[in-house]
Design a protein around this motif. Structure first.
Motif, PDB file in Angstrom:
ATOM      1  N   PRO A 202       0.986  -1.003   0.024  1.00 36.33           N
ATOM      2  CA  PRO A 202       0.097  -0.060   0.039  1.00 36.33           C
ATOM      3  C   PRO A 202       1.028   1.190   0.140  1.00 36.33           C
ATOM      4  O   PRO A 202       1.969   1.466   0.542  1.00 36.33           O
ATOM      5  CB  PRO A 202      -0.851  -0.210   1.278  1.00 36.33           C
ATOM      6  N   THR A 203       0.273   2.362  -0.546  1.00 36.65           N
ATOM      7  CA  THR A 203       1.114   3.643  -0.987  1.00 36.65           C
ATOM      8  C   THR A 203       0.283   4.641  -0.066  1.00 36.65           C
ATOM      9  O   THR A 203      -0.705   4.509   0.484  1.00 36.65           O
ATOM     10  CB  THR A 203       1.233   4.085  -2.144  1.00 36.65           C
ATOM     11  N   PHE A 204       1.121   5.603   0.333  1.00 35.56           N
ATOM     12  CA  PHE A 204       0.284   6.809   1.011  1.00 35.56           C
ATOM     13  C   PHE A 204       0.692   8.014   0.180  1.00 35.56           C
ATOM     14  O   PHE A 204       1.876   7.965  -0.076  1.00 35.56           O
ATOM     15  CB  PHE A 204       0.469   6.987   2.362  1.00 35.56           C
ATOM     16  N   VAL A 210       4.566  10.540  -2.804  1.00 42.07           N
ATOM     17  CA  VAL A 210       3.897   9.207  -2.446  1.00 42.07           C
ATOM     18  C   VAL A 210       4.908   8.333  -1.900  1.00 42.07           C
ATOM     19  O   VAL A 210       6.240   8.202  -2.445  1.00 42.07           O
ATOM     20  CB  VAL A 210       3.639   8.455  -3.968  1.00 42.07           C
ATOM     21  N   GLY A 211       4.691   7.630  -0.890  1.00 41.91           N
ATOM     22  CA  GLY A 211       5.481   6.614  -0.219  1.00 41.91           C
ATOM     23  C   GLY A 211       4.741   5.244   0.094  1.00 41.91           C
ATOM     24  O   GLY A 211       3.699   5.163  -0.135  1.00 41.91           O
ATOM     25  N   ASN A 212       5.572   4.299   0.484  1.00 48.87           N
ATOM     26  CA  ASN A 212       5.171   2.882   1.159  1.00 48.87           C
ATOM     27  C   ASN A 212       5.410   2.958   2.494  1.00 48.87           C
ATOM     28  O   ASN A 212       6.281   3.058   3.103  1.00 48.87           O
ATOM     29  CB  ASN A 212       5.780   1.972   0.579  1.00 48.87           C
ATOM     30  N   VAL A 213       4.384   2.279   3.319  1.00 45.89           N
ATOM     31  CA  VAL A 213       4.277   2.191   4.820  1.00 45.89           C
ATOM     32  C   VAL A 213       5.363   1.022   4.949  1.00 45.89           C
ATOM     33  O   VAL A 213       6.161   1.031   5.982  1.00 45.89           O
ATOM     34  CB  VAL A 213       3.120   1.765   5.322  1.00 45.89           C
ATOM     35  N   VAL A 214       5.250  -0.050   4.059  1.00 49.12           N
ATOM     36  CA  VAL A 214       6.519  -0.950   3.845  1.00 49.12           C
ATOM     37  C   VAL A 214       6.836  -1.473   2.787  1.00 49.12           C
ATOM     38  O   VAL A 214       6.068  -0.974   1.633  1.00 49.12           O
ATOM     39  CB  VAL A 214       5.872  -2.506   4.782  1.00 49.12           C
ATOM     40  N   THR A 215       8.059  -1.931   2.446  1.00 46.58           N
ATOM     41  CA  THR A 215       8.516  -2.333   1.457  1.00 46.58           C
ATOM     42  C   THR A 215       8.898  -3.898   1.337  1.00 46.58           C
ATOM     43  O   THR A 215       9.424  -4.430   2.537  1.00 46.58           O
ATOM     44  CB  THR A 215       9.889  -1.678   1.141  1.00 46.58           C
ATOM     45  N   SER A 216       8.410  -4.278   0.203  1.00 45.73           N
ATOM     46  CA  SER A 216       8.516  -5.982   0.085  1.00 45.73           C
ATOM     47  C   SER A 216       9.354  -6.114  -1.170  1.00 45.73           C
ATOM     48  O   SER A 216       8.797  -5.935  -2.401  1.00 45.73           O
ATOM     49  CB  SER A 216       7.311  -6.703   0.344  1.00 45.73           C
ATOM     50  N   VAL A 217      10.536  -6.621  -1.205  1.00 43.70           N
ATOM     51  CA  VAL A 217      11.288  -7.046  -2.260  1.00 43.70           C
ATOM     52  C   VAL A 217      11.685  -8.390  -2.282  1.00 43.70           C
ATOM     53  O   VAL A 217      11.899  -9.135  -1.311  1.00 43.70           O
ATOM     54  CB  VAL A 217      12.652  -6.106  -2.334  1.00 43.70           C
TER      55      VAL A 217
END
Length: 222
Positions: A202-204, A210-217
């Motif tokens: 999810p982005t905010f 615009v950013g991400n609460v969490v990052t999954s790579v």
């Protein structure tokens, strides 16, 4: 200079200490015994579900009997959910004996077959004894190591070496972080790993950015 030296360190926190997690899981064990409450899912259940759904879509790369290890497995709920989806070769490791005690209790009560071990991922001999895995998963452990008040930079480098040792040459390393951006993670792991794919999170929007609460790579070996 290694690639891990090129990112700014995080401020230390008690979340980076073993003492914090031992006390936390001591409380969660009691809550589980008293109320059957399995405890908190790190980063929330949505983050966990996103990873599981992504793994399920990789049928050509990840088979249900492939060896999967969860680093810093905590209460073990990530592996419990994978087991429910039919994955059968599951290992969880945590440096907190209390976390492993809780995970084993939940696993036994749910009649699932999951291997749990107390393991310090910064100890090379311990890491080598664990073997090789097709999938190495981490949701929050790299973050916790990055918050350790005692030389977190060296600890991060040891951790990256541990992941490299644990991962098969054709395997995938799935990492979810709430403290590091995608660019920072790519830079920190660049010596041994390359970015394979980004799992959407999810982005905010804030102040026009615009950013991400969490990052999954997902990384693969170079």
């Amino acid at each position: 200079m290694s690639s891990a030296d090129q990112v700014e360190e995080l401020e230390s926190s008690e979340l980076g200490t073993k003492e914090y997690w031992e006390a936390s899981y001591d409380t969660e064990i009691q809550n589980y015994k008293d109320h059957g409450d399995v405890g908190e899912v790190w980063f929330d259940e949505d983050s966990q579900l996103r990873i599981i759904r992504w793994i399920e879509k990789q049928e050509d790369r990840i088979k249900q009997d492939d060896a999967i290890i969860d680093l810093g497995s905590g209460n073990g709920m990530m592996l419990v959910e994978l087991a429910r989806e039919g994955y059968s070769n599951l290992t969880g490791v945590d440096y907190s004996p209390k976390a492993i005690e809780l995970a084993k209790a939940i696993c036994t009560d749910q009649e699932l077959s999951i291997t749990y071990k107390v393991a310090d991922l910064l100890d090379d001999a311990v890491v080598r004894s664990l073997g090789k895995f097709s999938v190495v998963h981490d949701k929050g452990t790299y973050d916790a190591i990055s918050l350790n008040p005692d030389d977190s930079k060296t600890m991060r480098e040891l951790y990256i070496g541990a992941v490299r040792q644990l991962l098969r040459d054709d395997g995938m390393f799935i990492l979810t972080s709430c403290n590091w951006t995608q660019a920072e993670l790519v830079k920190s792991f660049a010596e041994h790993f390359v970015l394979h794919v980004v799992i959407p999170t999810p982005t905010f929007k804030f102040g026009g950015s615009v950013g991400n609460v969490v990052t999954s790579v997902v990384f693969v070996k170079k």
